[in-house]
Scaffold this active site. Structure first.
Site, PDB file in Angstrom:
ATOM      1  N   CYS A   1     -16.222  -7.522  13.771  1.00  0.00           N
ATOM      2  CA  CYS A   1     -15.493  -8.668  14.592  1.00  0.00           C
ATOM      3  C   CYS A   1     -14.481  -8.139  15.410  1.00  0.00           C
ATOM      4  CB  CYS A   1     -14.627  -9.243  13.638  1.00  0.00           C
ATOM      5  SG  CYS A   1     -13.224  -8.445  12.769  1.00  0.00           S
TER       6      CYS A   1
ATOM      7  N   CYS B   1     -12.332  -4.866   6.398  1.00  0.00           N
ATOM      8  CA  CYS B   1     -11.800  -5.406   7.336  1.00  0.00           C
ATOM      9  C   CYS B   1     -10.964  -6.677   6.917  1.00  0.00           C
ATOM     10  CB  CYS B   1     -12.655  -5.949   8.432  1.00  0.00           C
ATOM     11  SG  CYS B   1     -12.023  -6.892   9.689  1.00  0.00           S
TER      12      CYS B   1
ATOM     13  N   GLU C   1      -1.480  -1.276  -5.957  1.00  0.00           N
ATOM     14  CA  GLU C   1      -2.810  -0.937  -6.285  1.00  0.00           C
ATOM     15  C   GLU C   1      -2.547  -0.079  -7.534  1.00  0.00           C
ATOM     16  OE1 GLU C   1      -5.677   1.333  -3.111  1.00  0.00           O
ATOM     17  OE2 GLU C   1      -3.770   1.314  -2.569  1.00  0.00           O
TER      18      GLU C   1
ATOM     19  N   ASP D   1       0.875  -1.097   0.001  1.00  0.00           N
ATOM     20  CA  ASP D   1       0.018  -0.010   0.064  1.00  0.00           C
ATOM     21  C   ASP D   1       0.674   1.151  -0.022  1.00  0.00           C
ATOM     22  OD1 ASP D   1      -2.383   1.562   0.373  1.00  0.00           O
ATOM     23  OD2 ASP D   1      -1.860   1.680   2.340  1.00  0.00           O
TER      24      ASP D   1
ATOM     25  N   CYS E   1     -13.038  -2.920  13.889  1.00  0.00           N
ATOM     26  CA  CYS E   1     -14.020  -3.261  12.997  1.00  0.00           C
ATOM     27  C   CYS E   1     -15.222  -3.573  13.662  1.00  0.00           C
ATOM     28  CB  CYS E   1     -13.435  -4.699  12.326  1.00  0.00           C
ATOM     29  SG  CYS E   1     -14.887  -5.458  11.349  1.00  0.00           S
TER      30      CYS E   1
ATOM     31  N   CYS F   1     -12.319 -10.022   8.754  1.00  0.00           N
ATOM     32  CA  CYS F   1     -13.516 -10.885   8.310  1.00  0.00           C
ATOM     33  C   CYS F   1     -14.220 -10.479   7.200  1.00  0.00           C
ATOM     34  CB  CYS F   1     -14.605 -10.594   9.413  1.00  0.00           C
ATOM     35  SG  CYS F   1     -15.140  -8.826   9.752  1.00  0.00           S
TER      36      CYS F   1
ATOM     37  N   ASP G   1      -3.084   1.632   7.537  1.00  0.00           N
ATOM     38  CA  ASP G   1      -2.619   1.179   6.279  1.00  0.00           C
ATOM     39  C   ASP G   1      -1.895  -0.206   6.223  1.00  0.00           C
ATOM     40  OD1 ASP G   1      -2.288   4.004   5.656  1.00  0.00           O
ATOM     41  OD2 ASP G   1      -0.586   4.301   6.921  1.00  0.00           O
TER      42      ASP G   1
HETATM   43 ZN    ZN Z   1     -13.775  -7.451  11.040  1.00  0.00          ZN
END
Ligand code: ZN
Length: 419
Positions: free
Chosen positions: A365, A343, A290, A202, A362, A346, A372
């Protein structure tokens, strides 16, 4: 397979040689402009644009040497160099037409424009048949570059040129320094065995890059301090330049100082990016990056300076080039893929995160993420390079790399089940 590489050295022409070079830059510019003007005239006259561009090129070069014409001074410089200059103009039009017709990908190109005497960087190029020669005894600090129609130019040999060059480009930079850049063929070094099978990268502003690997390692590659210091100095010099009166001697001095510092920053950054890209490619078999479309991002003025300062575009290009050379894979993730919103544990899409949010939990979860590192993990997941078992154990998040990167990952499908 041999690779073409550039090897650049500072050259130190004497005052006399500088004059010859200045004349050469002028002549190269003259034939370049002749070619552009002729093509433009053909276009305005509605002539068939398909007129063989080589025919026009020949006309330009023949006319240039016409005795009794107003261009007789062109005979005093190397003909090869003039040919190369016309060839550049030809290539410019070829690229433009390919871009218009869609054959050439990327942003639309403009047709070549007339070159001005006032531009700050000047270039000329000599090919093999100009019989240029670089004389250098290995181990010695200085070499001599022999160009047609001038005495040898002193060349600072920072490293040995590995093979016979196919061309040399002489550049005069805005700060008044000169450089000779040789194109040579070199055999690529055999790639080392990678430490990691996969990594996600990233690109950031605070840190240059954030890297996560298939083994779960994560690291941040900072922008080096020397680069930051050099950039601060550049800012100071630019402010000083803007205070000087236009056309004054002091303004010119300030302009040269800014140009020198610019070159220093660019050099330091390039060097650093080469090292970062080298390490990344050496240690990883498959990389996910990316597609940032840097040109598009730069239109955001608030971010523009920061982004061009870190030089994402160059780093991306270097990673691809080196990976290609070493036979590593590079997966490019669509730039609209919400790598900062998902996330990575999950797959829950947690919504937009403003830039100042550095870490978040998150809502599905509860995993706390570094912004980052999470994004880098998601990039790796999106590329299909990572399969992460979530907390419920054994239930694997299907990676969006299977389908379109636009594909929304719905929380209900991927949230950990409490049953
Ligand atoms: Zn999550």
């Amino acid at each position: 397979m041999m690779k073409k590489k550039r090897f650049a050295y500072r050259v130190y022409p004497t005052v006399d040689q500088q004059q010859v070079l200045a004349r050469s830059f002028g002549c190269a510019r003259a034939v370049y402009n002749d070619y552009v003007a002729r093509r433009n005239a053909l276009f305005e006259a509605g002539e068939n644009l398909a007129e063989d561009s080589d025919v026009t090129a020949r006309k330009v070069l023949v006319d240039a040497k016409q005795p009794g014409g107003d261009r007789t001074y062109l005979a005093e410089v190397s003909a090869v160099m003039l040919q190369q200059s016309v060839r550049d103009a030809q290539q410019g039009f070829a690229n433009f037409f390919a871009s218009v017709s869609g054959k050439r990908k990327g942003p639309k190109m403009r047709p070549p424009r007339l070159k001005s005497k006032r531009q700050t960087t000047h270039k000329i190029r000599f090919t093999r048949n100009a019989n240029f020669r670089l004389e250098h005894v290995p181990g010695q600090k200085w070499g001599w570059l022999k160009l047609p129609k001038m005495p040898p130019i002193k060349t600072r040999m920072t490293r040995v040129l590995p093979s016979e060059p196919s061309s040399v480009t002489i550049t005069q930079w805005a700060d008044g320094t000169y450089e000779a850049s040789f194109v040579v063929e070199v055999a690529p070094k055999p790639a080392l065995a990678p430490t990691y099978q996969a990594a996600g990268v990233d690109l950031g502003i605070t840190d240059l890059a954030i890297i996560t690997t298939d083994t779960g390692d994560a690291r941040k590659v900072a922008n080096p301090r020397m680069l930051k210091r050099a950039q601060r100095k550049l800012g100071r010099l630019q402010r000083s330049l803007s205070r000087r009166a236009k056309g004054s001697a002091n303004r010119n001095k300030a302009r040269v100082k800014v140009a020198k510092q610019h070159r220093k920053v660019a050099h330091a950054r390039k060097d650093y990016h080469h090292k970062v890209a080298r390490q990344l490619v050496d240690e990883t078999q498959a990389l996910a990056v990316e597609d940032l479309h840097v040109a598009g991002l730069i239109t955001n003025r608030r971010l523009a300076k920061a982004i061009s300062d870190v030089g994402w575009g160059m780093l991306q290009r270097l990673i691809r080039e080196k990976a290609n050379e070493a036979g590593r894979q590079v997966h490019v993730i669509d730039r609209f893929y919400p790598s900062t919103q998902l996330c990575s544990t999950c797959g829950h899409k947690d919504g937009k995160k403003p830039l100042h949010i550095r870490s978040w939990a998150c809502s599905a979860c509860g995993t706390v993420h570094d912004r980052d590192i999470n994004a880098a993990k998601n990039i790796m997941i999106a590329a299909g390079l990572s399969e992460i078992a979530n907390d419920c154990g054994g239930c694997i998040r299907p990676h969006p790399g299977d389908g379109s990167p636009y594909e929304a990952v719905t929380p209900s499908q991927h949230a950990p089940q409490t049953a």
